[in-house]
Design a protein around this motif. Structure first.
Motif, PDB file in Angstrom:
ATOM      1  N   TRP A 208       0.843  -1.192   0.000  1.00  0.00           N
ATOM      2  CA  TRP A 208       0.000   0.000   0.000  1.00  0.00           C
ATOM      3  C   TRP A 208       0.879   1.243   0.000  1.00  0.00           C
ATOM      4  O   TRP A 208       2.082   1.167   0.213  1.00  0.00           O
ATOM      5  N   LYS A 232      -4.510  -2.474   0.820  1.00  0.00           N
ATOM      6  CA  LYS A 232      -5.017  -1.114   0.966  1.00  0.00           C
ATOM      7  C   LYS A 232      -4.573  -0.548   2.303  1.00  0.00           C
ATOM      8  O   LYS A 232      -4.215  -1.281   3.235  1.00  0.00           O
ATOM      9  N   ARG A 266      -6.065  -3.579  -7.850  1.00  0.00           N
ATOM     10  CA  ARG A 266      -6.798  -4.543  -7.049  1.00  0.00           C
ATOM     11  C   ARG A 266      -7.955  -3.945  -6.272  1.00  0.00           C
ATOM     12  O   ARG A 266      -9.079  -4.000  -6.718  1.00  0.00           O
ATOM     13  N   ASP A 267      -7.744  -3.354  -5.094  1.00  0.00           N
ATOM     14  CA  ASP A 267      -8.884  -2.840  -4.336  1.00  0.00           C
ATOM     15  C   ASP A 267      -9.506  -1.651  -5.046  1.00  0.00           C
ATOM     16  O   ASP A 267      -8.810  -0.836  -5.652  1.00  0.00           O
ATOM     17  N   SER A 268     -10.827  -1.514  -4.944  1.00  0.00           N
ATOM     18  CA  SER A 268     -11.537  -0.481  -5.709  1.00  0.00           C
ATOM     19  C   SER A 268     -11.179   0.933  -5.287  1.00  0.00           C
ATOM     20  O   SER A 268     -11.393   1.882  -6.042  1.00  0.00           O
ATOM     21  N   ASN A 270      -8.143   1.951  -4.687  1.00  0.00           N
ATOM     22  CA  ASN A 270      -6.816   2.271  -5.210  1.00  0.00           C
ATOM     23  C   ASN A 270      -6.897   2.796  -6.640  1.00  0.00           C
ATOM     24  O   ASN A 270      -7.862   2.531  -7.353  1.00  0.00           O
ATOM     25  N   TRP A 291     -10.019  -5.387 -12.659  1.00  0.00           N
ATOM     26  CA  TRP A 291     -11.452  -5.529 -12.399  1.00  0.00           C
ATOM     27  C   TRP A 291     -12.219  -5.939 -13.649  1.00  0.00           C
ATOM     28  O   TRP A 291     -13.420  -5.731 -13.749  1.00  0.00           O
ATOM     29  N   TYR A 302     -15.764   2.563  -9.447  1.00  0.00           N
ATOM     30  CA  TYR A 302     -14.354   2.250  -9.662  1.00  0.00           C
ATOM     31  C   TYR A 302     -13.803   3.185 -10.728  1.00  0.00           C
ATOM     32  O   TYR A 302     -14.082   3.037 -11.921  1.00  0.00           O
TER      33      TYR A 302
END
Length: 378
Positions: A208, A232, A266-268, A270, A291, A302
């Protein structure tokens, strides 16, 4: 101790014990000998290194091993025998290296650096023209850091903290500020002279934080490689590959070219990029398909590419996921945003309305064009 006859210096020669023992004193004594054995460059005004530092194990240190010293110097090389086979582990809260307007032409090869202290940093470089031209080849960073490389410096009249490169490096770990943080004191206008940074075929796969943060300076080139944010932030904020915050910049420094890179935030929360620059930003032959498996409704929020009051933005031959957000709070000037032969991986994002997220009081005046679009957007 006296300087070894060989031109290769090893921390073991100064009492370092690879493993768990703290080797700070040995490294500092070795670097003192590096300073003492500089020879005068007959064609310049700098001292020139006469030794190469060789690291062939895992060493633990707790304080800075490169410390401020008078004068300027160049040509220092650190070599290892391979990533993780040669490693420096930082346990303290200081920068591992401090370049106080002194060293240029420094090179690192086949080395790893790891922090076990979240307050530590890898390099703090302050310059009025003396700190330039550092390069890393086949190096790796791991652990948790406050920042990796921080570029700072007072007012000056020449280029400073410039010409840095990373070749086939692995940026791992986590960064509270950023891996590369340029313009640590953005109120100093001269920090716009932090210029010319190149990342070539790097594996940027970290936990992160921001990879590149430029409060000042610019002119960045990224070619090839895989860039992934694996997790994250605990505070809920975004991690970003490119964070170019609001600030007053010279027009000539706001340039970012990214070519042939695969991005995976990856994480929404980011992001690939969060930019307030008004220069030229280009992504050529890139993908960000982390995604791609999501439905359009799941990916509504996103927005991995975000721009505020942009000037020149160009995507060419890219495969894109999510929405692109443009926030226009002032009347656009000399603005051209172009998507050339691009495609979108999520079905519901393959229209202009589904792909673009236009915000701000001047949203209806944002200038965007699509050329030879693979999804038929025109």
């Amino acid at each position: 101790m006296s300087t070894p006859a060989t031109t290769t210096l090893r921390p073991e020669d100064y009492g370092a014990a690879p493993g768990l023992a703290d080797s700070t004193a040995a490294f500092q004594a070795m670097m003192d000998d590096v300073d003492r054995t500089l020879r005068r460059d007959p064609a310049g005004d700098r001292g020139t290194a006469t030794a190469t530092v060789l690291l062939a194990g895992s060493y633990t240190v707790s304080r800075s091993i490169m410390r401020p010293a008078p004068g300027r110097a160049q040509g220092l090389t650190f070599r290892g025998i391979g990533k993780r086979a040669s490693e420096i582990v930082m346990t303290g809260a200081e920068p591992l290296f401090v370049n106080a307007d002194r060293w240029m032409g420094v090179r690192f090869y086949d080395l790893s650096f790891r922090s076990t202290n979240p307050k530590s940093s890898y390099l703090y470089s302050t310059s009025t023209g003396g700190a330039q031209d550092w390069g890393w080849t086949n190096c790796e960073w791991r652990g948790t850091w406050s920042y990796g490389i921080g570029l700072d410096g007072p007012v000056a009249t020449s280029n400073l903290n410039s010409e840095m490169s990373w070749d086939r490096c692995h940026i791992n770990g986590a960064y509270d500020k950023a891996f590369l943080w340029s313009g640590m004191t953005p109120s100093i206008q001269q920090q716009d002279q932090f210029l010319n940074f190149a990342f070539r075929d790097c594996k940027v796969e970290y936990d992160w934080g921001d990879a590149l943060r430029f409060d000042r300076g610019g002119s960045i080139t990224v070619t090839g490689g895989s860039w992934i944010i694996k997790g994250k932030r605990a505070d809920g904020g975004p991690s970003r590959f490119f964070y170019l915050p609001t600030g007053v910049h010279a027009d000539s420094v706001q340039n970012l070219l990214v070519e042939g890179v695969r991005f995976e935030p990856r994480d929404s929360i980011n992001q690939v990029i969060d930019s307030s620059w008004r220069g030229q930003i280009q992504f050529i032959g890139c993908t960000d398909d982390a995604w791609a498996f999501k439905t359009a409704s799941a990916a509504d929020d996103y927005a991995p590419h975000r721009y505020t009051n942009p000037a020149g933005v160009r995507y060419q031959g890219c495969q894109l996921t999510g929405r692109h957000r443009y926030t226009q709070t002032a009347a656009p000037s000399r603005q051209a945003i172009v998507y050339d032969q691009c495609a979108r991986t999520v079905t519901g994002r393959r229209s202009k309305a589904g792909f673009l997220d236009l915000q701000g009081s001047y949203a209806d005046r944002i200038r965007i064009s699509h050329r030879d679009d693979r999804d038929g957007i025109s």
